[in-house]
Motif scaffolding. Structure first.
Motif, PDB file in Angstrom:
ATOM      1  N   PRO A 200       0.807  -1.214   0.000  1.00  0.00           N
ATOM      2  CA  PRO A 200       0.000   0.000   0.000  1.00  0.00           C
ATOM      3  C   PRO A 200       0.844   1.270   0.000  1.00  0.00           C
ATOM      4  CG  PRO A 200       0.228  -0.809   2.211  1.00  0.00           C
ATOM      5  CD  PRO A 200       1.045  -1.716   1.356  1.00  0.00           C
ATOM      6  N   GLY A 201       2.067   1.179  -0.495  1.00  0.00           N
ATOM      7  CA  GLY A 201       2.974   2.326  -0.408  1.00  0.00           C
ATOM      8  C   GLY A 201       2.527   3.573  -1.127  1.00  0.00           C
ATOM      9  N   PHE A 202       2.201   3.416  -2.390  1.00  0.00           N
ATOM     10  CA  PHE A 202       1.939   4.613  -3.193  1.00  0.00           C
ATOM     11  C   PHE A 202       0.608   4.451  -3.901  1.00  0.00           C
ATOM     12  CE2 PHE A 202       6.557   4.068  -3.020  1.00  0.00           C
ATOM     13  CZ  PHE A 202       6.926   5.289  -2.485  1.00  0.00           C
ATOM     14  N   GLU A 232      -6.723  -1.210  -3.461  1.00  0.00           N
ATOM     15  CA  GLU A 232      -6.674  -1.826  -2.132  1.00  0.00           C
ATOM     16  C   GLU A 232      -7.172  -3.262  -2.166  1.00  0.00           C
ATOM     17  OE1 GLU A 232      -5.721  -1.137   0.852  1.00  0.00           O
ATOM     18  OE2 GLU A 232      -5.446   1.018   0.971  1.00  0.00           O
ATOM     19  N   ILE A 235      -4.250  -8.827  -2.575  1.00  0.00           N
ATOM     20  CA  ILE A 235      -3.005  -8.941  -3.344  1.00  0.00           C
ATOM     21  C   ILE A 235      -2.770 -10.378  -3.802  1.00  0.00           C
ATOM     22  CG2 ILE A 235      -0.488  -8.725  -3.170  1.00  0.00           C
ATOM     23  CD1 ILE A 235      -0.974  -6.411  -1.188  1.00  0.00           C
ATOM     24  N   GLN A 238       3.405  -9.721  -6.083  1.00  0.00           N
ATOM     25  CA  GLN A 238       4.158  -8.463  -6.062  1.00  0.00           C
ATOM     26  C   GLN A 238       5.563  -8.714  -6.582  1.00  0.00           C
ATOM     27  OE1 GLN A 238       3.465  -7.316  -1.756  1.00  0.00           O
ATOM     28  NE2 GLN A 238       2.532  -5.536  -2.728  1.00  0.00           N
TER      29      GLN A 238
END
Lengths: 288, 288, 288, 288
Positions: A200-202, A232, A235, A238
C-alpha cells in the motif's frame, strides 16, 4: 503450466473443521484419481480452510459431471465451495487497456505461445491506439471512448461484452479508469488489476513520481483483485526492482514496465491454475 | 570495504555549475593523487552536484591538512562542501537499542571482524537486556531507562554520551523510542535508523501486523537518516524478502529480522565509505 | 535511457597512469561541456583505466568532428581508446534467431517503443518460423538455412548482410548455431549472445536439463560477448529466478524465458549506452 | 518456525501408487488430528511420492508411540518411510568449523534466540580460533587438529563425539576439510554443508577467485547434503547476490559471507522442519 495440459485441478475452501482434508482426499482415492500435487492450509486467524489438488484419473472414463455431483454431496456437509478444472482448459478472458501497451504486448505474447491458457474474447480500450496490436493477434478490439458524461454508459457496454462473450476473467492491463462500485461487485474475485507500485505504499496517481520524491531504492508492482476500495484489493503477486538516484520519474516509469508485465503475468497464471483463493478481503496463494 | 584500507576518499557537493568536476579532478592530478574510483552525478531537478573519488597519493609525504586547506581554497569558488576521509579511518559511533538484539548482534559481529570500520564508543539502551552482548565485545553499556516523565532527561544523558565520546555517527538499531525534534536536528545526517518495513508503505507501530492484514507478498526494511518526521527520513538502503499466506504476523517479524540486519549494515557501510550524500530531504547514494 | 536523448557520451580506456581522469575532465571543461554523470574505475590487477562521461554542451555550436580530433590529440599521450556517442543515436543492428521467439519478441517490442535505441537492419534465421513477427515490425527477414555442408557458405551470407547494412551490433537472440572462429574474431566486442544458464555452471547443450538433474533451486541466464570459446565470452549481465522440485526440465525452460529476455535486453541497453568496456577477456560494466 | 512449537509434523515418502495421500490423511482424520498445513508431490520421472503434514491433535491424550505403531501398520503396505516430529523438538546437532567464523556466529545467534530449534552438543574445529565464541554460548569446543597423517584418526574422534552426543544432525559451517567416503556414508542425509558458490558453477578451491576471473555479475552460495562427490551433494537451498567489476576476489569473499550465512540457516531450518526429502541423489523441498 505444462502440468495443466494433463492434470485436473480441484480447488476448495470451507470453514475450519476436522476432516476437511479427508473428505477431499478420500473421495479422490475412491474415484481412482492419483494426486500429483497437493496443498492445503488452515488460516487459524480466519478459521478458514483451503485446499488444492492436481490429479490424474487412473481409469478410463472419468466423468466430469458425475464427479461434480458426487463430490458436491460430500462437500455439502462441510459447507465447502469447490471448483473442478479440466486439463488444458482455456479461460475466456476480456482485457481492458488504455494507451500503455507493455502489459498488453506481454500478455498477447504469452497467449499466442500458449504460456497462458487464455481464450481471449476481446480487447477493450478507451483509446484507439492499441488496435493494431490486437488485430495482429487476430483479436476483436472495442474502442469505447469515455468521458465524465458517458462513463456509466461505456461501462454498460464493457459489461455487455463480458456477458456476451461469457468471459470468466477480466484483466485490467494498465486500464486507467476507475470502475464503478457495481462493476467491482460484479467482477469480485475475477478481475485482476496491475498497480504500478508496491501497495500500500503509493496509492493513487503517479506512484513513480511519489517514489522519486521519497528517494526510494526499490520500485515494484502489485497485481490484485479489484474491489471498491481503489488500489486496495486483495493482493495476488508483487514484484520489485532496485533503483537509485539516477532514476528520474520518467526513468522509474520505464524501469517499472518489466516488473509490471512479469507481476501481472504471474498473477494471471496463478489465477488460471486455481492457485489463488479469495476470502474475507485477503488471498491465499499456493504459488510455485 | 577492503579498498578503504589503502585509499583516501574525497566526497563533495555543491550547486550545479560548469567546472564542478574539473575543480576536483584537476586538483587531485596536481597533488599527484591517482583516482581509483570516481563517481559524479548532477541532479537536474534539484540543481545539485555530487562527487566522490577514491584515490591514492603517488608520492610520499601526502599531507592531509595542507590538502584540506589547498582544496578549500579552490572549492570555495563553487560553494562546495567537502569531506576528506583517511584510509582505514574508524568512525566513532554510539549505538542505541531497546530489547531486540538481532541488529545489535549483527553489527557487533561486523565490528569485531573489521567488516564495518566502526569505533564503537558505547551501546545505550532503555532496557538492561542486551548488556551481556555488549560486554562480551568489550563495550560500555549504558542502561538509561525511560518513562514519559524522564524522557527529556534521558535524552540529555544520551546526548552527553555522544558529546563526551565525540561520536560522529549514531545508529538506532531497533531503538523503540521517538527522538525529540531538537535531538533530530542535532543528529541530522549522522543518525541512521532501521525501520522494519518498506517505507512509506507501513509507517507507525506494528508494520508487520499491517502487512499481514494487507496480505502482502513481500516484506522489507528501510534504513534512513532520522528526521523530525518519524519514519520519513531520507532513505539510504532498502531490502525485501518474499512471504506468503503461511506467515502470521509473528512469522513476518521473524522473517524480517534478516533483512533488517542486512539493510542496516549496508546503509552504515555506505555511510562510512562516504557513498551517501544528503541534500534537501533526499539522498544520493553511490552504491556498489 | 531517457537520458540518452539529450546527452553525449564519452567512453574511454587506457593503461593506468596518473592523469587519466584529468585529461578527460579538463578537456570537457574547456569545451564548455557540463558532465551530468561520470564513472571511472582503475583495475589494479589488470593495470587498466576505464571512464565514461555523460555530458551536455553548454554553448551552441558543438562540433562533433572537431571535438573528436581535438580530444584525440590529448588522448594519444595516454594511449587512450575512446568513443563519442551522439544523443539519440540509434545503433545499426542485425539480429540472429532460430526458432524460439521469446527474446526476439521482447527485443522488437523494446525497439518499436523506443526503449532500446536500435536501428534494426535485418533479422536473420536458419529457420523460416519467425518471419511474420519480423514482418509485422516492418523488418527484412533473411531465411538462411544451414546444414553441415553449407555452414561456411551460410555464414558468409550473414557476414555480407552485416557488412551491407553497416551494422555495428549483432545480437544472437537464441541463435542455436556455433559461429566459426573467424566470425567470432570479426564480431569481437560487438556481438551479444544470451546463454540460458548462469555461466559457467551449465555450458553446452540442454542446460535446463542439467539444472534439473542437479536439483538446483535457482536458474538463470547470462548475456555475454561471443568469443571463440563457446559459452565462455566476457559476461555483461546475469539474471536469476527461484525454482523448486515441481519444475521438470520443460518447466525450467518456460521459467527461464522471462529471465533470458530481461537479461539480454539489459545487456544490450548497457552496450548501447556505452556502459560496457571489454578488455583482456573481461568486462567492466558501469551499470545503473 | 513459530508453528513448530505447537504442531506435530508427519513426513513420509514411498513409491508412487494410488492411495498414498489417502493412507496418510485418513489416518490423521481417524486419530482426530487436524491438519494445518499439507503438501504432497509426486515425482513422475522418479516414480516417487513425498508428503508432509503439520497437524494438531484435537483430543487430549495423543500418544506418540501408539501413533507411530498404528501408522507403521498402514504405511507398510505402501513401503512408506515416515518420521513423526514432536512440537518444539530441538534436534541434537554437532557443528564443524575451521577458522572462518561468520556462519558459526550466525548459527549460534539463531540457536541462542531459539530461531533455530537446535540442541547443539558440540562445536568441533581443526583450529583453536573459534573457542571463545563457542564458550560464550556455553558450548563445548573440541579442538581436533588435522594433518595428512592424522586425518583418519581425527575423523574417528569426530565420529565418536557425534556418537557419544547422539547428534542427529551435523553442520559443516565452513569446515575446510574433505570428509572420507565412510564418513559421508555414515552421515548421508544428515550432514549439511555450505559451499561458497552457486554449484555446480565453481567447484573446488577458491571459487570466488574463479568467479572474479570469469567476471560474473552474481555470486552465490549453495547448501547441500554432503556426499562422496565433493561439492556435488543434493542441493537444499541456494542464494545469490549481485556484484560488479569493483569487486576484487577479496571483496567477493566479503560479499559472499552474508549470503552464505542466510543460505545455510535456511537449509538447516528446512531440514529441522522436515521440509527436505532426500532420494536418489536429489531433494524435494517443501519450502516456505
Amino acid at each position: 503450466m505444462s502440468r495443466m495440459s494433463d492434470t485436473w485441478i480441484l480447488a476448495a475452501q470451507c470453514p475450519s473443521r476436522l476432516g476437511t482434508v479427508d473428505v477431499v482426499t478420500r473421495f479422490l482415492k475412491e474415484q481412482q484419481c492419483y494426486i500429483t500435487e497437493l496443498n492445503s492450509f488452515d488460516d487459524r486467524l480466519g478459521g478458514r480452510f483451503f485446499i488444492r489438488a492436481e490429479f490424474r484419473p487412473e481409469l478410463d472414463g472419468f466423468h466430469e459431471e458425475s464427479f461434480q455431483a458426487d463430490f458436491a454431496a460430500r462437500a455439502g456437509e462441510f459447507d465447502m465451495q469447490f471448483e473442478l478444472t479440466a486439463p488444458g482448459k482455456r479461460t475466456g478472458t476480456v482485457i481492458l487497456v488504455s494507451k500503455a501497451d507493455h502489459c498488453l504486448n506481454d500478455l498477447l505474447y504469452r497467449y499466442r505461445t500458449g504460456q497462458l491458457p487464455l481464450d481471449i474474447k476481446a480487447v477493450i480500450s478507451n483509446h484507439p491506439d492499441l488496435e493494431p496490436l490486437a488485430t495482429w493477434h487476430g483479436l476483436p478490439y472495442h474502442y469505447l471512448p469515455i468521458s465524465p458524461e458517458t462513463k456509466l454508459q461505456q461501462e454498460a457496454q464493457v459489461r455487455e461484452i463480458i456477458a456476451d462473450t461469457d468471459a470468466e476473467l477480466v484483466v485490467l492491463a494498465r486500464y486507467m479508469q476507475v470502475l464503478s462500485p457495481s462493476m467491482c461487485e460484479l467482477l469480485a474475485g475475477r478481475a485482476i488489476n496491475i498497480h504500478h507500485s508496491l501497495l500500500p505504499g503509493f496509492k493513487g496517481a503517479k506512484p513513480y513520481h511519489q517514489a522519486y520524491e521519497k528517494g526510494v531504492k526499490l520500485v515494484g508492482a502489485t497485481a490484485h483483485y479489484i474491489n471498491n476500495d481503489l488500489d486496495e484489493g486483495p493482493i495476488i503477486a508483487q514484484g520489485v526492482e532496485p533503483v537509485d538516484h539516477t532514476h528520474y520519474p520518467e526513468d522509474l516509469v520505464a524501469k517499472g514496465r518489466d516488473i509490471e508485465c512479469l507481476t501481472l503475468a504471474r498473477a494471471i497464471s496463478y489465477h488460471l491454475e486455481r492457485r489463488v483463493f479469495f476470502y474475507a478481503g485477503r488471498t491465499v496463494v499456493f504459488s510455485n
